[in-house]
Scaffold this motif. Sequence first.
Motif, PDB file in Angstrom:
ATOM      1  N   VAL A 117      16.573 -20.490 -69.187  1.00  0.00           N
ATOM      2  CA  VAL A 117      17.216 -21.748 -69.565  1.00  0.00           C
ATOM      3  C   VAL A 117      16.509 -22.902 -68.861  1.00  0.00           C
ATOM      4  O   VAL A 117      16.421 -22.906 -67.629  1.00  0.00           O
ATOM      5  CB  VAL A 117      18.707 -21.754 -69.143  1.00  0.00           C
ATOM      6  CG1 VAL A 117      19.373 -23.061 -69.527  1.00  0.00           C
ATOM      7  CG2 VAL A 117      19.439 -20.560 -69.716  1.00  0.00           C
ATOM      8  N   PRO A 118      16.017 -23.886 -69.607  1.00  0.00           N
ATOM      9  CA  PRO A 118      15.495 -25.091 -68.954  1.00  0.00           C
ATOM     10  C   PRO A 118      16.641 -25.800 -68.213  1.00  0.00           C
ATOM     11  O   PRO A 118      17.729 -25.970 -68.766  1.00  0.00           O
ATOM     12  CB  PRO A 118      14.982 -25.942 -70.121  1.00  0.00           C
ATOM     13  CG  PRO A 118      14.759 -24.973 -71.247  1.00  0.00           C
ATOM     14  CD  PRO A 118      15.809 -23.914 -71.058  1.00  0.00           C
TER      15      PRO A 118
ATOM     16  N   SER B 108       9.264  -9.413 -77.068  1.00  0.00           N
ATOM     17  CA  SER B 108      10.025  -9.919 -78.202  1.00  0.00           C
ATOM     18  C   SER B 108      11.074 -10.890 -77.658  1.00  0.00           C
ATOM     19  O   SER B 108      11.760 -10.590 -76.682  1.00  0.00           O
ATOM     20  CB  SER B 108      10.697  -8.756 -78.923  1.00  0.00           C
ATOM     21  OG  SER B 108      11.479  -9.232 -79.981  1.00  0.00           O
ATOM     22  N   VAL B 109      11.182 -12.069 -78.292  1.00  0.00           N
ATOM     23  CA  VAL B 109      12.088 -13.097 -77.803  1.00  0.00           C
ATOM     24  C   VAL B 109      12.956 -13.643 -78.935  1.00  0.00           C
ATOM     25  O   VAL B 109      12.593 -13.580 -80.105  1.00  0.00           O
ATOM     26  CB  VAL B 109      11.322 -14.274 -77.142  1.00  0.00           C
ATOM     27  CG1 VAL B 109      10.557 -13.814 -75.924  1.00  0.00           C
ATOM     28  CG2 VAL B 109      10.397 -14.960 -78.131  1.00  0.00           C
ATOM     29  N   ARG B 110      14.098 -14.152 -78.538  1.00  0.00           N
ATOM     30  CA  ARG B 110      14.947 -14.931 -79.461  1.00  0.00           C
ATOM     31  C   ARG B 110      15.063 -16.302 -78.823  1.00  0.00           C
ATOM     32  O   ARG B 110      15.524 -16.435 -77.681  1.00  0.00           O
ATOM     33  CB  ARG B 110      16.311 -14.290 -79.627  1.00  0.00           C
ATOM     34  CG  ARG B 110      17.217 -15.109 -80.538  1.00  0.00           C
ATOM     35  CD  ARG B 110      18.470 -14.359 -80.925  1.00  0.00           C
ATOM     36  NE  ARG B 110      19.369 -15.199 -81.678  1.00  0.00           N
ATOM     37  CZ  ARG B 110      19.281 -15.459 -82.973  1.00  0.00           C
ATOM     38  NH1 ARG B 110      18.295 -14.932 -83.667  1.00  0.00           N
ATOM     39  NH2 ARG B 110      20.160 -16.231 -83.578  1.00  0.00           N
TER      40      ARG B 110
ATOM     41  N   GLY C  19      18.026 -24.659 -84.399  1.00  0.00           N
ATOM     42  CA  GLY C  19      18.347 -23.312 -84.850  1.00  0.00           C
ATOM     43  C   GLY C  19      17.663 -22.257 -84.000  1.00  0.00           C
ATOM     44  O   GLY C  19      17.099 -22.555 -82.944  1.00  0.00           O
ATOM     45  N   ALA C  20      17.703 -21.017 -84.484  1.00  0.00           N
ATOM     46  CA  ALA C  20      17.181 -19.885 -83.717  1.00  0.00           C
ATOM     47  C   ALA C  20      15.970 -19.268 -84.409  1.00  0.00           C
ATOM     48  O   ALA C  20      15.857 -19.280 -85.635  1.00  0.00           O
ATOM     49  CB  ALA C  20      18.260 -18.837 -83.539  1.00  0.00           C
ATOM     50  N   LEU C  21      15.072 -18.723 -83.600  1.00  0.00           N
ATOM     51  CA  LEU C  21      13.890 -18.003 -84.078  1.00  0.00           C
ATOM     52  C   LEU C  21      13.812 -16.675 -83.346  1.00  0.00           C
ATOM     53  O   LEU C  21      14.139 -16.596 -82.158  1.00  0.00           O
ATOM     54  CB  LEU C  21      12.601 -18.765 -83.747  1.00  0.00           C
ATOM     55  CG  LEU C  21      12.424 -20.179 -84.252  1.00  0.00           C
ATOM     56  CD1 LEU C  21      11.243 -20.825 -83.540  1.00  0.00           C
ATOM     57  CD2 LEU C  21      12.180 -20.152 -85.745  1.00  0.00           C
ATOM     58  N   THR C  22      13.326 -15.641 -84.010  1.00  0.00           N
ATOM     59  CA  THR C  22      13.050 -14.366 -83.361  1.00  0.00           C
ATOM     60  C   THR C  22      11.584 -14.063 -83.573  1.00  0.00           C
ATOM     61  O   THR C  22      11.071 -14.223 -84.686  1.00  0.00           O
ATOM     62  CB  THR C  22      13.911 -13.237 -83.965  1.00  0.00           C
ATOM     63  OG1 THR C  22      15.285 -13.586 -83.801  1.00  0.00           O
ATOM     64  CG2 THR C  22      13.645 -11.918 -83.266  1.00  0.00           C
ATOM     65  N   GLY C  23      10.905 -13.651 -82.511  1.00  0.00           N
ATOM     66  CA  GLY C  23       9.480 -13.346 -82.643  1.00  0.00           C
ATOM     67  C   GLY C  23       8.824 -13.116 -81.306  1.00  0.00           C
ATOM     68  O   GLY C  23       9.450 -12.651 -80.353  1.00  0.00           O
ATOM     69  N   ARG C  24       7.550 -13.472 -81.261  1.00  0.00           N
ATOM     70  CA  ARG C  24       6.756 -13.387 -80.033  1.00  0.00           C
ATOM     71  C   ARG C  24       6.098 -14.732 -79.784  1.00  0.00           C
ATOM     72  O   ARG C  24       5.712 -15.411 -80.731  1.00  0.00           O
ATOM     73  CB  ARG C  24       5.689 -12.308 -80.177  1.00  0.00           C
ATOM     74  CG  ARG C  24       6.226 -10.924 -80.072  1.00  0.00           C
ATOM     75  CD  ARG C  24       5.074  -9.916 -79.857  1.00  0.00           C
ATOM     76  NE  ARG C  24       5.615  -8.630 -79.543  1.00  0.00           N
ATOM     77  CZ  ARG C  24       6.198  -7.818 -80.411  1.00  0.00           C
ATOM     78  NH1 ARG C  24       6.314  -8.162 -81.661  1.00  0.00           N
ATOM     79  NH2 ARG C  24       6.672  -6.645 -80.029  1.00  0.00           N
ATOM     80  N   ILE C  25       5.950 -15.075 -78.531  1.00  0.00           N
ATOM     81  CA  ILE C  25       5.253 -16.315 -78.204  1.00  0.00           C
ATOM     82  C   ILE C  25       3.770 -16.058 -78.400  1.00  0.00           C
ATOM     83  O   ILE C  25       3.187 -15.161 -77.783  1.00  0.00           O
ATOM     84  CB  ILE C  25       5.547 -16.760 -76.761  1.00  0.00           C
ATOM     85  CG1 ILE C  25       7.039 -17.005 -76.582  1.00  0.00           C
ATOM     86  CG2 ILE C  25       4.742 -18.014 -76.417  1.00  0.00           C
ATOM     87  CD1 ILE C  25       7.456 -17.304 -75.159  1.00  0.00           C
ATOM     88  N   ALA C  26       3.150 -16.856 -79.286  1.00  0.00           N
ATOM     89  CA  ALA C  26       1.734 -16.690 -79.586  1.00  0.00           C
ATOM     90  C   ALA C  26       0.856 -17.539 -78.663  1.00  0.00           C
ATOM     91  O   ALA C  26      -0.238 -17.115 -78.278  1.00  0.00           O
ATOM     92  CB  ALA C  26       1.465 -17.057 -81.046  1.00  0.00           C
TER      93      ALA C  26
ATOM     94  N   LEU D 107      15.853 -19.161 -74.123  1.00  0.00           N
ATOM     95  CA  LEU D 107      14.945 -18.135 -74.617  1.00  0.00           C
ATOM     96  C   LEU D 107      15.417 -16.801 -74.060  1.00  0.00           C
ATOM     97  O   LEU D 107      15.506 -16.657 -72.840  1.00  0.00           O
ATOM     98  CB  LEU D 107      13.510 -18.449 -74.158  1.00  0.00           C
ATOM     99  CG  LEU D 107      12.443 -17.489 -74.647  1.00  0.00           C
ATOM    100  CD1 LEU D 107      11.212 -18.256 -75.054  1.00  0.00           C
ATOM    101  CD2 LEU D 107      12.087 -16.472 -73.590  1.00  0.00           C
ATOM    102  N   ARG D 108      15.751 -15.882 -74.964  1.00  0.00           N
ATOM    103  CA  ARG D 108      16.215 -14.552 -74.539  1.00  0.00           C
ATOM    104  C   ARG D 108      15.070 -13.574 -74.672  1.00  0.00           C
ATOM    105  O   ARG D 108      14.416 -13.499 -75.719  1.00  0.00           O
ATOM    106  CB  ARG D 108      17.402 -14.113 -75.377  1.00  0.00           C
ATOM    107  CG  ARG D 108      18.652 -14.876 -75.048  1.00  0.00           C
ATOM    108  CD  ARG D 108      19.843 -14.332 -75.832  1.00  0.00           C
ATOM    109  NE  ARG D 108      21.075 -14.863 -75.329  1.00  0.00           N
ATOM    110  CZ  ARG D 108      21.665 -15.951 -75.797  1.00  0.00           C
ATOM    111  NH1 ARG D 108      21.128 -16.612 -76.784  1.00  0.00           N
ATOM    112  NH2 ARG D 108      22.805 -16.357 -75.279  1.00  0.00           N
ATOM    113  N   ILE D 109      14.842 -12.815 -73.608  1.00  0.00           N
ATOM    114  CA  ILE D 109      13.761 -11.834 -73.568  1.00  0.00           C
ATOM    115  C   ILE D 109      14.383 -10.454 -73.634  1.00  0.00           C
ATOM    116  O   ILE D 109      15.237 -10.117 -72.820  1.00  0.00           O
ATOM    117  CB  ILE D 109      12.946 -11.978 -72.266  1.00  0.00           C
ATOM    118  CG1 ILE D 109      12.540 -13.431 -72.056  1.00  0.00           C
ATOM    119  CG2 ILE D 109      11.750 -11.039 -72.272  1.00  0.00           C
ATOM    120  CD1 ILE D 109      12.285 -13.794 -70.621  1.00  0.00           C
TER     121      ILE D 109
END
Length: 181
Positions: free
Chosen positions: A86-87, A127-129, A135-142, A178-180
């Motif tokens: 969390v920032p 993998s992060v949410r 809104g929300a995104l699910t993926g990987r930080i590129a 950001l959830r890891i």
Amino acid sequence: MRFERIFEDLEGRFAHHEQQEMRAVSEDLTRAERAQLTLVDRLRGASGARLIVHLGAGMRIQGDVEDVAADWLLLRESAGSTLALVPIERIAAVEGLASRARPGDDSPLGTLGLGGVLRRIARDRASVRIETTIGALTGRIAAVGADSLDVQTLPTGEASAVPGSTRITVSMDALVVLRIR
């Protein structure tokens, strides 16, 4: 004898006034010291404690404090396997925060800014949410830049990019949590 009682009374009054003045000075010093503490100092003092962090707009996270730096907080959520980054600027309120504080930074990750932590997460290909202001995104930080991060979305939780996945650039100012996994 009369003079002895007068002197005893004066000594008692003097001692009472001295105690009152010491108490007042002590309270002033305590208030002045408390005024110097930041939210980050208090979060550092809560290491390992279970907190409820309110992020505004009805969003909250509950978990144990894992780590704290000048611009981010890392919580282990109640489920135990998910970490929430969390920032600090997104924190609206905190429940369960004790009055203890720990100024300074003695954590190995504590010297990293938000960008540095995000780069480590990207390097680990976790993998992060990501919850953002839109809104929300699910993926990987590129990739992680100075003020933004690119996320390769994984719409159905795949291990790698598939048709339908996109690369989205998110401003760090829009990052809420950001959830890891």
